[in-house]
Motif scaffolding. Structure first.
Motif, PDB file in Angstrom:
ATOM      1  N   CYS A   1      13.558  21.299 -23.482  1.00  0.00           N
ATOM      2  CA  CYS A   1      12.701  21.588 -22.659  1.00  0.00           C
ATOM      3  C   CYS A   1      12.692  23.108 -22.429  1.00  0.00           C
ATOM      4  CB  CYS A   1      12.373  20.900 -21.656  1.00  0.00           C
ATOM      5  SG  CYS A   1      12.499  18.899 -21.956  1.00  0.00           S
ATOM      6  N   ALA A   2      13.759  23.673 -22.075  1.00  0.00           N
ATOM      7  CA  ALA A   2      13.862  25.120 -21.514  1.00  0.00           C
ATOM      8  C   ALA A   2      13.336  26.163 -22.366  1.00  0.00           C
ATOM      9  CB  ALA A   2      15.312  25.399 -21.203  1.00  0.00           C
ATOM     10  N   SER A   3      13.088  25.994 -23.612  1.00  0.00           N
ATOM     11  CA  SER A   3      12.478  26.941 -24.556  1.00  0.00           C
ATOM     12  C   SER A   3      11.208  27.326 -24.087  1.00  0.00           C
ATOM     13  CB  SER A   3      12.748  26.580 -26.103  1.00  0.00           C
ATOM     14  OG  SER A   3      11.906  25.513 -26.094  1.00  0.00           O
ATOM     15  N   CYS A   4      10.546  26.427 -23.527  1.00  0.00           N
ATOM     16  CA  CYS A   4       9.145  26.459 -22.826  1.00  0.00           C
ATOM     17  C   CYS A   4       9.000  26.575 -21.255  1.00  0.00           C
ATOM     18  CB  CYS A   4       8.205  25.638 -23.518  1.00  0.00           C
ATOM     19  SG  CYS A   4       7.709  25.453 -25.341  1.00  0.00           S
ATOM     20  N   HIS A   5       9.757  25.773 -20.890  1.00  0.00           N
ATOM     21  CA  HIS A   5       9.572  25.513 -19.281  1.00  0.00           C
ATOM     22  C   HIS A   5      10.607  26.372 -18.440  1.00  0.00           C
ATOM     23  CE1 HIS A   5       6.236  22.864 -19.017  1.00  0.00           C
ATOM     24  NE2 HIS A   5       6.758  22.142 -20.012  1.00  0.00           N
ATOM     25  N   GLY A   6      11.356  27.051 -19.333  1.00  0.00           N
ATOM     26  CA  GLY A   6      12.332  27.855 -18.747  1.00  0.00           C
ATOM     27  C   GLY A   6      13.661  27.534 -18.037  1.00  0.00           C
ATOM     28  N   ARG A   7      14.500  28.303 -17.940  1.00  0.00           N
ATOM     29  CA  ARG A   7      15.830  27.828 -17.107  1.00  0.00           C
ATOM     30  C   ARG A   7      15.399  27.240 -15.818  1.00  0.00           C
ATOM     31  NH1 ARG A   7      21.094  31.477 -16.002  1.00  0.00           N
ATOM     32  NH2 ARG A   7      22.457  29.736 -15.532  1.00  0.00           N
TER      33      ARG A   7
END
Length: 155
Positions: free
Chosen positions: A76-82
């Motif tokens: 998910c983080a690749s889009c919604h960020g760290r």
């Protein structure tokens, strides 16, 4: 014949009423876009990929949320960020009032991961389904997001 017209009229009235209620419950398109971030995050929010929110981490996560953090980072983080802080020009922060449990119940996250979502709160475009993620993994991610939200005063 009169029953048919009565049924059509009832459908129209309920349809318009339901639409009006939905519109009043839906924040404007720019809701949450004006300044969800503060400090450095706000200053960098115009840079593509910059975090859109500052996210305070809890002192510790539950074991389930910790597993959810790992799944989130992988899928998910690749889009919604760290730390679900969102990314300018990419995807919204999930640590945001719009995604509080009273507005987006856990099932909304499950359905979004499974089916994708048409853009409705933000101008990031549609979210595609998340490939190769199980319902169990999504439930762990939800736990992680909810614990992040609580640490940031979102209930």
């Amino acid at each position: 014949m009169n029953r048919t017209w009565l049924l059509v009229a009832a459908v129209v009235v309920f349809g318009v009423g339901g639409w009006a209620i939905w519109q009043s419950a839906t924040p404007p398109e720019n809701a949450g876009r004006s300044a969800p971030a503060t400090g450095d995050a706000a200053a960098n929010a115009t840079e593509p990929g910059a975090p859109l929110a500052e996210v305070k981490l809890p002192e510790s996560f539950s074991p389930q949320a910790e597993m959810g953090r790992r799944v989130f980072e992988a899928k998910c983080a690749s889009c919604h960020g760290r730390n679900a802080a969102g990314q300018a020009g990419v995807a919204p922060p999930l640590v945001h009032q719009i995604y509080r449990p009273a507005h987006h119940a856990d099932i909304a996250f499950l359905l979004a991961a499974k089916n994708g979502v048409q853009a409705h709160h933000w101008r990031f475009g549609n979210m595609p389904p998340v490939e190769a993620i199980t319902e169990g993994e999504v439930r762990l991610v939800i736990r992680y997001i909810r614990e992040l939200q609580q640490a940031n005063g979102i209930r």
